[in-house]
Design a protein around this motif. Structure first.
Motif, short mmCIF file in Angstrom:
data_model
loop_
_atom_site.label_atom_id
_atom_site.label_comp_id
_atom_site.label_asym_id
_atom_site.label_seq_id
_atom_site.Cartn_x
_atom_site.Cartn_y
_atom_site.Cartn_z
N ALA A 1 0.84 -1.19 0.00
CA ALA A 1 0.00 0.00 0.00
C ALA A 1 0.88 1.24 0.00
N LYS A 2 0.46 2.23 -0.78
CA LYS A 2 1.23 3.47 -0.86
C LYS A 2 0.60 4.62 -0.08
N MET A 3 -0.70 4.78 -0.22
CA MET A 3 -1.37 5.93 0.38
C MET A 3 -2.65 5.49 1.10
N LEU A 4 -2.99 6.24 2.14
CA LEU A 4 -4.26 6.10 2.82
C LEU A 4 -4.97 7.44 2.70
N THR A 5 -6.20 7.41 2.23
CA THR A 5 -7.01 8.63 2.21
C THR A 5 -8.23 8.40 3.11
N PHE A 6 -8.68 9.45 3.73
CA PHE A 6 -9.85 9.40 4.60
C PHE A 6 -10.36 10.82 4.78
N LEU A 63 4.14 4.40 2.85
CA LEU A 63 5.43 3.86 2.41
C LEU A 63 6.38 3.54 3.56
N PRO A 64 6.40 4.30 4.67
CA PRO A 64 7.30 3.93 5.77
C PRO A 64 6.98 2.56 6.38
N TYR A 65 5.80 2.02 6.10
CA TYR A 65 5.38 0.74 6.68
C TYR A 65 5.36 -0.38 5.64
N ALA A 66 5.97 -0.16 4.49
CA ALA A 66 6.00 -1.15 3.41
C ALA A 66 6.59 -2.46 3.92
N GLY A 67 5.95 -3.55 3.55
CA GLY A 67 6.42 -4.88 3.93
C GLY A 67 5.98 -5.32 5.32
N GLN A 68 5.29 -4.44 6.05
CA GLN A 68 4.83 -4.77 7.40
C GLN A 68 3.31 -4.96 7.41
N THR A 69 2.84 -5.74 8.32
CA THR A 69 1.41 -5.80 8.60
C THR A 69 1.15 -4.79 9.70
N VAL A 70 0.25 -3.85 9.44
CA VAL A 70 -0.06 -2.81 10.42
C VAL A 70 -1.57 -2.71 10.60
N ARG A 71 -1.95 -2.03 11.64
CA ARG A 71 -3.36 -1.77 11.92
C ARG A 71 -3.55 -0.26 11.98
N ILE A 72 -4.60 0.24 11.34
CA ILE A 72 -4.94 1.65 11.38
C ILE A 72 -6.04 1.82 12.42
N THR A 73 -5.84 2.75 13.37
CA THR A 73 -6.84 2.98 14.41
C THR A 73 -7.20 4.46 14.47
N VAL A 74 -8.38 4.73 14.99
CA VAL A 74 -8.80 6.09 15.29
C VAL A 74 -8.90 6.16 16.80
N ASP A 75 -8.13 7.04 17.39
CA ASP A 75 -8.07 7.18 18.85
C ASP A 75 -8.67 8.52 19.24
N VAL A 76 -9.74 8.49 20.01
CA VAL A 76 -10.38 9.70 20.48
C VAL A 76 -10.28 9.70 22.01
N GLN A 77 -9.56 10.66 22.56
CA GLN A 77 -9.47 10.85 24.00
C GLN A 77 -10.28 12.09 24.33
N ALA A 78 -11.31 11.93 25.11
CA ALA A 78 -12.18 13.06 25.45
C ALA A 78 -12.46 13.05 26.95
N HIS A 79 -11.41 13.13 27.74
CA HIS A 79 -11.56 13.14 29.19
C HIS A 79 -11.94 14.52 29.72
N LEU A 80 -11.77 15.55 28.90
CA LEU A 80 -12.17 16.90 29.26
C LEU A 80 -13.11 17.43 28.19
N ASN A 81 -14.26 17.92 28.59
CA ASN A 81 -15.24 18.50 27.67
C ASN A 81 -15.69 17.47 26.64
#
Length: 94
Positions: A1-6, A63-81
Motif C-alpha cells: 500500500a502506498k497511500m491512505l485517504t480518509f 510507504l514507511p510501513y512497506a512490507g509490514q502488517t499494520v493496523r490503522i486505528t482512530v483514537d479519540v481521548q475526550a476526558h475533558l469536555n
C-alpha cells in the motif's frame, strides 16, 4: 500500500487540545503488541490545531510501513469536555 485517504471532521467545546486528556488521532499500530508506530493525523497541541474542523479529506503515505502488517486505528481521548468526531471513507491505494 502506498497511500491512505480518509475524511475527518471534529468539534470541541474545550479552549485547547491537551495531549493527555483530549485529542484525536489516526494512528498506525503494530497489531502484535498495539504499539503506536506513527500518527497519520493528530490534534497535536504544540501546533495549536483549530477547535473545529469541517469534513476534510486527508492523505497520508504508508510507504514507511512497506512490507509490514499494520493496523490503522482512530483514537479519540475526550476526558475533558466534549469532542465530537466523524471519520469516514478510508481508502488504501496500492
Amino acid at each position: 500500500a502506498k497511500m491512505l485517504t480518509f475524511s475527518i471532521a471534529y468539534s470541541t467545546n474545550a479552549t485547547a487540545f491537551d495531549a493527555t486528556n483530549q485529542f484525536l488521532a489516526v494512528e498506525v499500530r503494530n497489531p502484535a503488541d498495539d504499539t503506536v508506530l506513527g500518527n497519520l493525523f493528530i490534534t497535536d497541541p504544540t501546533t495549536t490545531p483549530p477547535l473545529t474542523l469541517a469534513m476534510t479529506p486527508m492523505t497520508a503515505s504508508l510507504l514507511p510501513y512497506a512490507g509490514q502488517t499494520v493496523r490503522i486505528t482512530v483514537d479519540v481521548q475526550a476526558h475533558l469536555n466534549c469532542l465530537f468526531t466523524v471519520v469516514d471513507d478510508f481508502r488504501v491505494t496500492f
